[in-house]
Motif scaffolding. Sequence first.
Motif, short mmCIF file in Angstrom:
data_model
loop_
_atom_site.label_atom_id
_atom_site.label_comp_id
_atom_site.label_asym_id
_atom_site.label_seq_id
_atom_site.Cartn_x
_atom_site.Cartn_y
_atom_site.Cartn_z
N LYS A 65 -23.89 -2.50 -3.44
CA LYS A 65 -24.02 -1.42 -4.42
C LYS A 65 -22.99 -0.32 -4.11
N LYS A 66 -22.17 0.01 -5.07
CA LYS A 66 -21.13 1.03 -4.91
C LYS A 66 -21.60 2.32 -5.58
N ASN A 67 -21.64 3.39 -4.81
CA ASN A 67 -22.11 4.68 -5.34
C ASN A 67 -20.99 5.40 -6.11
N THR A 68 -20.67 4.83 -7.21
CA THR A 68 -19.66 5.41 -8.10
C THR A 68 -20.35 5.90 -9.36
N THR A 69 -19.55 6.46 -10.26
CA THR A 69 -20.09 6.87 -11.55
C THR A 69 -19.30 6.16 -12.66
N ILE A 71 -22.60 3.63 -11.53
CA ILE A 71 -22.81 2.77 -10.34
C ILE A 71 -22.32 1.36 -10.64
#
Length: 264
Positions: A65-69, A71
């Motif tokens: 899981k990549k904590n981007t915006t 996700i």
Amino acid sequence: MIVSEEFLSKARSAFDLNEYEIKTWTALLSRGKSTAGELAEISTVPRSRVYDILESLTRKGYVLKKNTTPIRYETVTPEDALKSARKNAFANAESKASELEKVKSADAFKELEKFYKQGAEQIKAEVVGLVKGRKNIHAQLRAMISDAKKSITIVTTHQGLQRKAKHLHADLKKAKEKGVSIRIVASVEHASHVPEEIRSIGDLKKAKSAARFVIVDDKSVLFMMDDDKNVHESYDTGVFVNSPFFAKSFEQFASTHCQSMEKL
């Protein structure tokens, strides 16, 4: 993305995944990385379920899981996924084994044991088996005599008495030394026909007619099908019945008739 049902079924089994998990994971494998919304579209998994499915795949070690915006989710390599699957399998097995150990002390397990014992006793009480050949009959008699705790009743012929003196004397002697009561009823003409080895074993009675059976502890009976004068030893056949009701009936029959028999 078109994936065959056969492939999905094999992959599900190999990696211990449910239907939605395998569809979501294979969709991510085909993309490398993706958002939950995109995966819902290409995997045909309902959008409301995709987020939970991705969290489950992340816990299992198949997805990062990549904590981007927004996700994004990224798949690990199939080799790393296989390592995670192996690790999960071991962890699940250990957890299951631990749970099974706890079951031993549970009331439900004690009830299961109770049912088993009742069933085993029922099966044991109904055992009926054929014993063919005199050598095998003697082996069965040795086992019965060895198991005897209280009493042994032997009803036999003249020839049968000679055989028992030869083949079963030592076993009967041990039973007597253990305190087992032994009664022998034989169709012999005279006391002089009783072998010396048998005289000191137990109570001896003279039978008025030929019969061949052995009763142990009012629990089990071995009775022979033929007169030993008319059958070859290889074809001599006994019927073993392990039934207290049946054995007790035989014992009562023998006891009643023994009262009027002449001592040897």
